[in-house]
Design a protein around this motif. Structure first.
Motif, mmCIF file in Angstrom:
data_model
loop_
_atom_site.group_PDB
_atom_site.id
_atom_site.type_symbol
_atom_site.label_atom_id
_atom_site.label_comp_id
_atom_site.label_asym_id
_atom_site.label_seq_id
_atom_site.Cartn_x
_atom_site.Cartn_y
_atom_site.Cartn_z
ATOM 1 N N VAL A 280 0.839 -1.200 0.000
ATOM 2 C CA VAL A 280 0.000 0.000 0.000
ATOM 3 C C VAL A 280 0.873 1.249 0.000
ATOM 4 C CG1 VAL A 280 -1.664 1.340 1.340
ATOM 5 C CG2 VAL A 280 -1.921 -1.137 1.137
ATOM 6 N N LEU A 281 1.915 1.179 0.786
ATOM 7 C CA LEU A 281 2.815 2.319 0.900
ATOM 8 C C LEU A 281 3.458 2.641 -0.439
ATOM 9 C CD1 LEU A 281 3.179 3.883 3.412
ATOM 10 C CD2 LEU A 281 5.170 2.513 3.995
ATOM 11 N N THR A 282 3.604 1.617 -1.247
ATOM 12 C CA THR A 282 4.264 1.800 -2.529
ATOM 13 C C THR A 282 3.347 2.452 -3.563
ATOM 14 O OG1 THR A 282 5.503 -0.204 -2.060
ATOM 15 C CG2 THR A 282 5.555 0.590 -4.333
ATOM 16 N N LEU A 283 2.072 2.271 -3.365
ATOM 17 C CA LEU A 283 1.119 2.788 -4.360
ATOM 18 C C LEU A 283 1.024 4.311 -4.334
ATOM 19 C CD1 LEU A 283 -1.792 0.242 -3.767
ATOM 20 C CD2 LEU A 283 -0.246 0.315 -5.729
ATOM 21 N N ASP A 284 0.868 4.869 -5.493
ATOM 22 C CA ASP A 284 0.577 6.303 -5.533
ATOM 23 C C ASP A 284 -0.943 6.467 -5.452
ATOM 24 O OD1 ASP A 284 -0.437 5.624 -7.980
ATOM 25 O OD2 ASP A 284 1.245 6.434 -9.118
ATOM 26 N N PRO A 285 -1.405 7.692 -5.278
ATOM 27 C CA PRO A 285 -2.848 7.919 -5.105
ATOM 28 C C PRO A 285 -3.705 7.222 -6.154
ATOM 29 C CG PRO A 285 -1.657 9.939 -4.712
ATOM 30 C CD PRO A 285 -0.636 8.923 -5.144
ATOM 31 N N ASP A 286 -3.294 7.293 -7.398
ATOM 32 C CA ASP A 286 -4.063 6.618 -8.443
ATOM 33 C C ASP A 286 -4.084 5.119 -8.215
ATOM 34 O OD1 ASP A 286 -4.672 8.945 -9.632
ATOM 35 O OD2 ASP A 286 -3.221 8.775 -11.263
ATOM 36 N N GLY A 287 -2.909 4.615 -7.913
ATOM 37 C CA GLY A 287 -2.799 3.180 -7.675
ATOM 38 C C GLY A 287 -3.722 2.739 -6.547
ATOM 39 N N ARG A 288 -3.774 3.545 -5.522
ATOM 40 C CA ARG A 288 -4.647 3.210 -4.397
ATOM 41 C C ARG A 288 -6.096 3.141 -4.859
ATOM 42 N NH1 ARG A 288 -2.426 4.308 0.610
ATOM 43 N NH2 ARG A 288 -4.424 4.958 1.469
ATOM 44 N N GLU A 289 -6.443 4.125 -5.619
ATOM 45 C CA GLU A 289 -7.805 4.178 -6.156
ATOM 46 C C GLU A 289 -8.165 2.876 -6.874
ATOM 47 O OE1 GLU A 289 -10.934 6.484 -5.808
ATOM 48 O OE2 GLU A 289 -9.008 7.549 -5.777
ATOM 49 N N GLN A 290 -7.317 2.531 -7.805
ATOM 50 C CA GLN A 290 -7.580 1.346 -8.622
ATOM 51 C C GLN A 290 -7.561 0.073 -7.797
ATOM 52 O OE1 GLN A 290 -4.573 1.544 -11.612
ATOM 53 N NE2 GLN A 290 -5.398 3.449 -12.502
ATOM 54 N N ALA A 291 -6.632 0.051 -6.862
ATOM 55 C CA ALA A 291 -6.471 -1.170 -6.070
ATOM 56 C C ALA A 291 -7.751 -1.545 -5.333
ATOM 57 C CB ALA A 291 -5.329 -0.991 -5.078
#
Lengths: 222, 222, 222, 222
Positions: free
Chosen positions: A168-179
């Motif tokens: 999770v820490l590695t994800l950027d805001p967009d990545g978090r969204e998609q995840a």
DNA sequence: ACATAAGCGAGACGGTACGTCGCGTCTTTAA
DNA sequence: TTAAAGACGCGACGTACCGTCTCGCTTATGT
């Protein structure tokens, strides 16, 4: 203990407590610690500051309690098999971490690990809560013979939780969204990796086709 | 390329920058976030607040930079073998996390992962910095044939870092204290666990389909 | 004194001085003391702050000089008769006070009358400058026999100037606006009032009994 | 009517208001504008800055109010005769202007006459306050028959006030010092001058047309 | 019925840190 | 040496929160 209700004067309105805790979580989740203001919480809850300070001596304590109120959801269900248990746990964990409310737990835990005490043993409680759930899951696995007896449990749990956290820490805001919409897709490689050691250890041959393929253990039985 | 230097006016005194960063770290380490005051930092550094705000737009950013200045040491050394590389990396990481200075990085990263922009790409920078070091380590291992080519790298790194992080998070203040003197003792089980999958790879046979393929529970009987 | 120009190094650009003074007046007139900033003046003049501080040791001194540069315009013309002289003087004064630039003189004079020195003798210079012009006018009147010899001059001047000043002070912003186009209309009643004593005096009849009585010069000629 | 008092929450402590105003006057009188600091005032008053900014939006407004609190004394007393009334008024006015406290009123009035709004109607209030006192005095005189009915009042008042003001403006610091002990001596010539027109009025004969009417110089011979 | 006690919303209060802005000085490069 | 540019130490500004403290009102119990 003194008695159920020897209380004199107007009794505390239990609804107030709830509204405050909810407002606290909401405020923190939305705006973070920086804008986590007692006045703001009071206003959102529609109460006065007195109601807050009557119950909690400081901002930190309030946040702690608010947090605790909302941090149960990630428990490991009993799906009947370790692999699915772990997958379910990790998925729930990921969802929890991706949720603002859940991430608060992480932040507070991290903060409380070093700050000038104040936070008390929040960290401990949070950590223990999760540890217990995971430990229970392992215990079931051991009972079923899926988890080798001598195998140390803590590294397993820490690697599992830690992998999801780091992911999770590695994800950027967009990545978090998609995840949020592809929880399993994100979680599977991690689970796979963490389980590989365990899987290998039990049975000689195993056909869990696919990616887990031949982390087939030393042929010898145990 | 680095500096076209069309600079006009009095150039910024680089010594001031250093003094500020040192004072910031010092102040934070001594007193924690609560007493981490811009005025205090300025005073300790023997500069005016202008000098601070000329360089950093906020307290947070200053702290971030100050700690970045002190976060180089956690790079993975080339010891010649993956196992020792990982052990060294994990040990350094543990030491880093146990240090107030280092732990700040974690806090900032965690905070910045959700905050209303504000911290911007701090998280990104921190994460990337560590990721690169680890990736380099893996690349060496691949070159030496210690790390299977098809093996996904990210889960490995995330499990490693995450395990150490969770381990620290699990410790109570006393435990943290003690851990500082027994780094390897704490780190070995984790490294051992994480490496188990890789170690197995003397056997090349591997059929792992693409990541995520079967989130379907292992077909096997229960 | 050493010599007209044995100056070494680059000579001062005289244009700079002018631009600064103009910018200073402009800035003060526009925005008042509150926004009368050295940086602002420098910027508007298109010079660096050094140019300012090379010439004036402080903000106050600069304003003072700037002011002096622009405060000549109100001199009493010789129209040939006291009445018209006074009317002209008062009209010019009113115009001056209604002009932002002119009003600055008043403000500085008022400020300098009490502030922690700093302003030096600005007040004195300004006051003297005006006094001299008025005194000259009176002298002419005396020569022409329009102004009685024993009559004290200062109260006359102070009443005249003061009346115009108070009149302006009484006006609201709108009134000021309109007054600019009707100078004489505003000024006549004041002049009329102030001159009444003088006018009367050519005529012997006088009944100023009372305590003020004897500052009247001994009736005898001088 | 004065206070419908639907007040909620803790009411403002009126003592705080008093302490602040006193501290403000004290601080200003002691140290002048330069050292007139909000923090200083707060500290001297023994209150927090919040208490100040809760009541006044800026330093200037505070000062204005503080001095208004101390500016009542310059009202014209009823001594029974115009001459003595005027003398008393002028004396009080001179004393007021010579006092740092009183002079502030002048400064504020002068500043507010041109400033970009900001001070708002301060000038208006101050001017009106004085105007009313003087007008009342004149009304009494008219009733007693000391002041001719057709005579314009404003020029009279403006000349009186203006003369005293200009007189003070003319004094150097030493002169101001001395004047405090010789108020009447300074004031008498001015009063005398201003009153001369009125006094004369035992004789009704008067050729100056009504106030603005003839801006044509008095037709009289020259 | 009414006094007593506490809860509660509202907001004043003493503090303290924030981030900004201005002063007057200093330090660079270019002319 | 002047000049433009702008960094620098200092210190006040006005804002925002903290945690405490009144207010007036409401809601219970105890007599």
């Amino acid at each position: 203990m003194t008695s159920p209700k020897p209380a004199r004067g107007r009794p505390r309105d239990p609804a107030v407590e709830k509204r405050i805790l909810a407002a606290a979580m909401d405020t923190y989740a939305r705006t973070g610690w920086a804008a986590f203001t007692m006045d703001a919480v009071a206003q959102r809850a529609g109460v006065g500051k007195s109601a807050l300070y009557l119950r909690w001596p400081s901002k930190e304590k309030l946040l702690v309690d608010a947090l605790e109120e909302h941090s149960a959801p990630v428990l490991a269900p009993d799906t009947g098999a370790l692999e699915t248990d772990v997958l379910a746990l990790a998925t729930g964990l990921l969802r929890y971490f991706l949720d603002p409310t859940g991430w608060v737990a992480v932040r507070v835990a991290v903060d409380s690990a070093v700050e000038t005490v104040e936070f008390g043993h929040v960290r401990e409680r949070i950590v223990r809560m999760h540890n217990q759930a995971a430990a229970e899951m392992v215990r079931r696995a051991v009972r079923r013979g899926e988890f080798p007896v001598g195998e140390p449990v803590e590294p397993f749990i820490q690697a599992l939780y830690g992998a999801v956290l780091m992911h999770v820490l590695t994800l950027d805001p967009d990545g978090r969204e998609q995840a949020r919409d592809r929880l399993e897709e994100h979680v599977t490689p991690l689970v796979d990796f963490v389980l590989s050691r365990i899987r290998r250890d039990d049975r000689p041959a195993r056909a869990s086709g696919s990616r887990g393929s031949t982390r087939r253990p030393p042929a010898g039985p145990r």
